[in-house]
Scaffold this motif. Structure first.
Motif, PDB file in Angstrom:
ATOM      1  N   ASP A 173       0.817  -1.223   0.000  1.00 56.82           N
ATOM      2  CA  ASP A 173       0.000   0.000   0.000  1.00 56.82           C
ATOM      3  C   ASP A 173       0.845   1.264   0.000  1.00 56.82           C
ATOM      4  O   ASP A 173       0.501   2.253   0.645  1.00 56.82           O
ATOM      5  CB  ASP A 173      -0.949   0.011   1.201  1.00 56.82           C
ATOM      6  CG  ASP A 173      -1.966  -1.122   1.145  1.00 56.82           C
ATOM      7  OD1 ASP A 173      -2.555  -1.314   0.062  1.00 56.82           O
ATOM      8  OD2 ASP A 173      -2.164  -1.803   2.164  1.00 56.82           O
ATOM      9  N   VAL A 174       1.965   1.217  -0.729  1.00 60.41           N
ATOM     10  CA  VAL A 174       2.851   2.377  -0.859  1.00 60.41           C
ATOM     11  C   VAL A 174       2.848   2.821  -2.315  1.00 60.41           C
ATOM     12  O   VAL A 174       2.987   2.003  -3.229  1.00 60.41           O
ATOM     13  CB  VAL A 174       4.292   2.042  -0.409  1.00 60.41           C
ATOM     14  CG1 VAL A 174       5.202   3.255  -0.595  1.00 60.41           C
ATOM     15  CG2 VAL A 174       4.297   1.597   1.044  1.00 60.41           C
TER      16      VAL A 174
ATOM     17  N   LEU B 222       7.959  15.477  -5.893  1.00 59.10           N
ATOM     18  CA  LEU B 222       8.122  14.077  -5.522  1.00 59.10           C
ATOM     19  C   LEU B 222       7.153  13.805  -4.378  1.00 59.10           C
ATOM     20  O   LEU B 222       7.063  14.592  -3.427  1.00 59.10           O
ATOM     21  CB  LEU B 222       9.553  13.786  -5.074  1.00 59.10           C
ATOM     22  CG  LEU B 222      10.657  14.058  -6.092  1.00 59.10           C
ATOM     23  CD1 LEU B 222      12.026  13.790  -5.467  1.00 59.10           C
ATOM     24  CD2 LEU B 222      10.472  13.212  -7.343  1.00 59.10           C
ATOM     25  N   ARG B 223       6.444  12.680  -4.455  1.00 59.18           N
ATOM     26  CA  ARG B 223       5.383  12.413  -3.471  1.00 59.18           C
ATOM     27  C   ARG B 223       5.379  10.931  -3.104  1.00 59.18           C
ATOM     28  O   ARG B 223       5.454  10.057  -3.982  1.00 59.18           O
ATOM     29  CB  ARG B 223       4.039  12.830  -4.070  1.00 59.18           C
ATOM     30  CG  ARG B 223       2.811  12.552  -3.217  1.00 59.18           C
ATOM     31  CD  ARG B 223       1.577  12.942  -3.997  1.00 59.18           C
ATOM     32  NE  ARG B 223       0.350  12.611  -3.318  1.00 59.18           N
ATOM     33  CZ  ARG B 223      -0.562  13.501  -2.926  1.00 59.18           C
ATOM     34  NH1 ARG B 223      -0.357  14.781  -3.146  1.00 59.18           N
ATOM     35  NH2 ARG B 223      -1.673  13.119  -2.328  1.00 59.18           N
ATOM     36  N   LEU B 224       5.261  10.662  -1.806  1.00 60.75           N
ATOM     37  CA  LEU B 224       5.185   9.296  -1.299  1.00 60.75           C
ATOM     38  C   LEU B 224       3.976   9.194  -0.388  1.00 60.75           C
ATOM     39  O   LEU B 224       3.828   9.972   0.562  1.00 60.75           O
ATOM     40  CB  LEU B 224       6.453   8.945  -0.516  1.00 60.75           C
ATOM     41  CG  LEU B 224       6.602   7.496  -0.036  1.00 60.75           C
ATOM     42  CD1 LEU B 224       6.780   6.550  -1.231  1.00 60.75           C
ATOM     43  CD2 LEU B 224       7.780   7.367   0.921  1.00 60.75           C
ATOM     44  N   SER B 225       3.070   8.271  -0.694  1.00 59.41           N
ATOM     45  CA  SER B 225       1.892   8.062   0.141  1.00 59.41           C
ATOM     46  C   SER B 225       1.778   6.590   0.486  1.00 59.41           C
ATOM     47  O   SER B 225       2.115   5.724  -0.330  1.00 59.41           O
ATOM     48  CB  SER B 225       0.626   8.543  -0.572  1.00 59.41           C
ATOM     49  OG  SER B 225       0.422   7.830  -1.784  1.00 59.41           O
TER      50      SER B 225
ATOM     51  N   ARG C  87      -6.592   1.986   9.170  1.00 62.21           N
ATOM     52  CA  ARG C  87      -7.113   3.208   9.775  1.00 62.21           C
ATOM     53  C   ARG C  87      -6.168   4.397   9.635  1.00 62.21           C
ATOM     54  O   ARG C  87      -6.549   5.504   9.973  1.00 62.21           O
ATOM     55  CB  ARG C  87      -7.400   2.964  11.263  1.00 62.21           C
ATOM     56  CG  ARG C  87      -8.348   1.800  11.507  1.00 62.21           C
ATOM     57  CD  ARG C  87      -8.504   1.512  12.977  1.00 62.21           C
ATOM     58  NE  ARG C  87      -9.330   0.330  13.206  1.00 62.21           N
ATOM     59  CZ  ARG C  87      -9.616  -0.166  14.400  1.00 62.21           C
ATOM     60  NH1 ARG C  87      -9.136   0.429  15.485  1.00 62.21           N
ATOM     61  NH2 ARG C  87     -10.357  -1.239  14.517  1.00 62.21           N
ATOM     62  N   GLN C  88      -4.944   4.186   9.173  1.00 63.48           N
ATOM     63  CA  GLN C  88      -3.965   5.257   9.124  1.00 63.48           C
ATOM     64  C   GLN C  88      -3.374   5.410   7.726  1.00 63.48           C
ATOM     65  O   GLN C  88      -3.010   4.416   7.100  1.00 63.48           O
ATOM     66  CB  GLN C  88      -2.816   4.989  10.097  1.00 63.48           C
ATOM     67  CG  GLN C  88      -3.200   4.935  11.544  1.00 63.48           C
ATOM     68  CD  GLN C  88      -1.985   4.758  12.428  1.00 63.48           C
ATOM     69  OE1 GLN C  88      -1.053   5.564  12.396  1.00 63.48           O
ATOM     70  NE2 GLN C  88      -1.976   3.685  13.201  1.00 63.48           N
ATOM     71  N   THR C  89      -3.273   6.655   7.265  1.00 62.25           N
ATOM     72  CA  THR C  89      -2.599   6.951   6.003  1.00 62.25           C
ATOM     73  C   THR C  89      -1.600   8.076   6.225  1.00 62.25           C
ATOM     74  O   THR C  89      -1.807   8.961   7.063  1.00 62.25           O
ATOM     75  CB  THR C  89      -3.600   7.364   4.912  1.00 62.25           C
ATOM     76  OG1 THR C  89      -4.352   8.503   5.352  1.00 62.25           O
ATOM     77  CG2 THR C  89      -4.543   6.224   4.571  1.00 62.25           C
ATOM     78  N   TRP C  90      -0.513   8.053   5.436  1.00 63.99           N
ATOM     79  CA  TRP C  90       0.559   9.039   5.524  1.00 63.99           C
ATOM     80  C   TRP C  90       0.833   9.633   4.143  1.00 63.99           C
ATOM     81  O   TRP C  90       0.630   8.976   3.110  1.00 63.99           O
ATOM     82  CB  TRP C  90       1.853   8.403   6.040  1.00 63.99           C
ATOM     83  CG  TRP C  90       1.817   7.989   7.480  1.00 63.99           C
ATOM     84  CD1 TRP C  90       1.298   6.837   7.996  1.00 63.99           C
ATOM     85  CD2 TRP C  90       2.336   8.726   8.592  1.00 63.99           C
ATOM     86  NE1 TRP C  90       1.458   6.799   9.359  1.00 63.99           N
ATOM     87  CE2 TRP C  90       2.101   7.958   9.751  1.00 63.99           C
ATOM     88  CE3 TRP C  90       2.972   9.961   8.719  1.00 63.99           C
ATOM     89  CZ2 TRP C  90       2.487   8.372  11.023  1.00 63.99           C
ATOM     90  CZ3 TRP C  90       3.369  10.380   9.986  1.00 63.99           C
ATOM     91  CH2 TRP C  90       3.108   9.601  11.121  1.00 63.99           C
TER      92      TRP C  90
END
Length: 445
Positions: A288-289, A342-345, A351-354
């Motif tokens: 999930d990255v 540049l983006r990393l999610s 329950r948690q996302t960054w």
């Protein structure tokens, strides 16, 4: 009677599509947010700012078999501002109706339908870069008019004609804004926004191709702080996703007449030619990255004295989902900007996302406005290097809970534009880097 307990993220609080459960639907959304900013990039701003915001939404809808009626009220307030705090109608709009509309749907055949919506409404389109119901921002764009939509198996066609609502009190009535005073919004007689779009999905290629044209006319006779414009915007968007890769490209060209700024004489309409483009490429890294690279470019005015305006007008779009938090921060905007990212999610748990993002910010034209900073060096000697923007966000939503929590921070490492090395008298030095944090709590019913 059935009761809806969920709220679509990009639609109004009570809205749903025809064909869903019939009956009455009620929803509520209350959001509290605190924001802190130090060493602002704006020309005039407090050294430190700490504000609190609230946004409350109540929605009621009745859904019949082929028609629906909807009513939604939004109340947006701010507290703790100082004399030079950058608050305005983006932050404060007390007890306002943003949806009061009627929709009728006709089924053409088994895979095609036509719907007509009339009244006061919020609008979302496509990528939301040029037309959106705002999410992070404390107030929402709203319109009064009609919206015709035809849907088929793979295509959607939209036609709309509206008068944008003017949020009141306006920015010139600062004492009323700071006091969260109520004043009824109105549809300006000199303001029109209309257009058409066509979106086609290619299921086998897992892609969407869209084209749109918008017309924005604004000619105010009063004292409202806006710049007149008569603009056409023609654009197209392509999105594609397959095998862990996702791509999006969008471009729009803008032409017509506009004023150089809100202080320009009303008779000095300039020839307007501008454009913007966005390109994005992402890859799923597993667990999930997602990692992505993007580039945003919106033109600025090359020469303030040539009788033309080349600054792209962002119309009624949203930006926080892509360019960084707005609120009292909001350094990046789709006007006079060049910005790689540049983006990393990643989703750490269910329950948690960054989110972690890094942007390089520069002006497309060093002689035009740094729009959000209220700065302009017409000589261009300050250069175009705004700096580097870091963003970090964390979201947490417990399972089966009406509550959610979000924390975020942004940091602008200021570039040469703020250093005063060129000795530009129109752009005083402001070398301390900007720091911003926010925390917000949502409750939804």
């Amino acid at each position: 009677m059935p009761v809806s307990l969920t709220i679509p993220s990009q639609r109004s609080a009570a809205e749903s599509e025809p064909g869903e459960d019939k009956g009455w639907f009620f929803s509520a959304d209350v959001r509290l947010r605190t924001e802190y900013l130090a060493h602002s990039f704006r020309l005039l701003a407090p050294q430190q700012d700490h504000l609190q915001f609230s946004r409350s939404q109540l929605g009621l809808r009745y859904q019949a078999s082929s028609w629906s009626a909807e009513f939604e009220v939004q109340d947006s307030r701010a507290w703790g501002d100082k004399t030079l705090s950058p608050i305005g109608t983006d932050d404060v709009n007390t007890l306002e109706t943003i949806n009061a509309k009627f929709r009728k749907t006709w089924q053409v055949n088994s895979s095609s339908a036509v719907s007509l919506t009339a009244g006061r409404m919020t609008l979302d389109y496509g990528s939301r870069r040029l037309l959106a119901r705002n999410n992070f921002r404390n107030t929402s764009n709203a319109f009064q008019g009609v919206h015709l939509r035809r849907t088929s198996a793979n295509a959607t066609t939209d036609l709309f004609y509206t008068m944008p609502l003017q949020r009141r009190p306006d920015a010139l009535d600062r004492d009323s804004l700071r006091g969260n005073e109520f004043k009824l919004d109105k549809a300006g007689r000199g303001e029109r926004f209309w257009g058409a779009s066509y979106d086609y999905q290619y299921p086998k290629a897992n892609s969407t191709l869209a084209a749109y044209v918008f017309r924005s006319q604004l000619s105010e006779q009063g004292s409202r702080p806006v710049a007149d414009r008569k603009l056409w915007t023609l654009g197209s968007r392509l999105s594609w996703r397959r095998a862990g890769l996702d791509m999006e490209a969008e471009a729009a060209y803008q032409w017509g007449e506009s004023l150089a700024g809100i202080l320009a004489p009303k008779a000095d309409l300039l020839d307007h030619r501008a454009w913007f483009t966005h390109i994005h490429l992402g890859i799923d890294l597993g667990s999930d990255v997602n990692f992505s690279v993007a580039y945003d470019h919106a033109t600025g005015d090359r020469d303030p004295f040539d009788g033309r305006n080349e600054r792209f007008d962002r119309l009624y779009g949203a930006r926080a989902f892509e360019l960084g938090p707005s609120g009292i921060f909001g350094a990046a905007i789709r006007s006079n900007i060049r910005s790689p990212q540049l983006r990393l999610s990643w989703q750490a748990t269910q329950r948690q996302t960054w989110l972690l993002s890094h942007r390089w910010l520069s002006l497309d034209s060093s002689r035009d406005f740094f729009v959000t900073g209220f700065r302009r060096d017409t000589t261009g000697v300050s250069g175009d290097d705004i700096g580097r923007q870091w963003e970090l966000r964390w979201r947490w939503k417990p399972a089966d809970s009406p509550y959610s929590l979000e924390l975020g921070a942004a940091y602008l490492d200021k570039g040469a534009y703020f250093k005063g090395e060129g000795g530009a008298p129109l752009n005083p030095p402001n070398v301390d880097n900007t720091e911003y944090v926010f925390a917000q709590l949502n409750w939804r019913y």
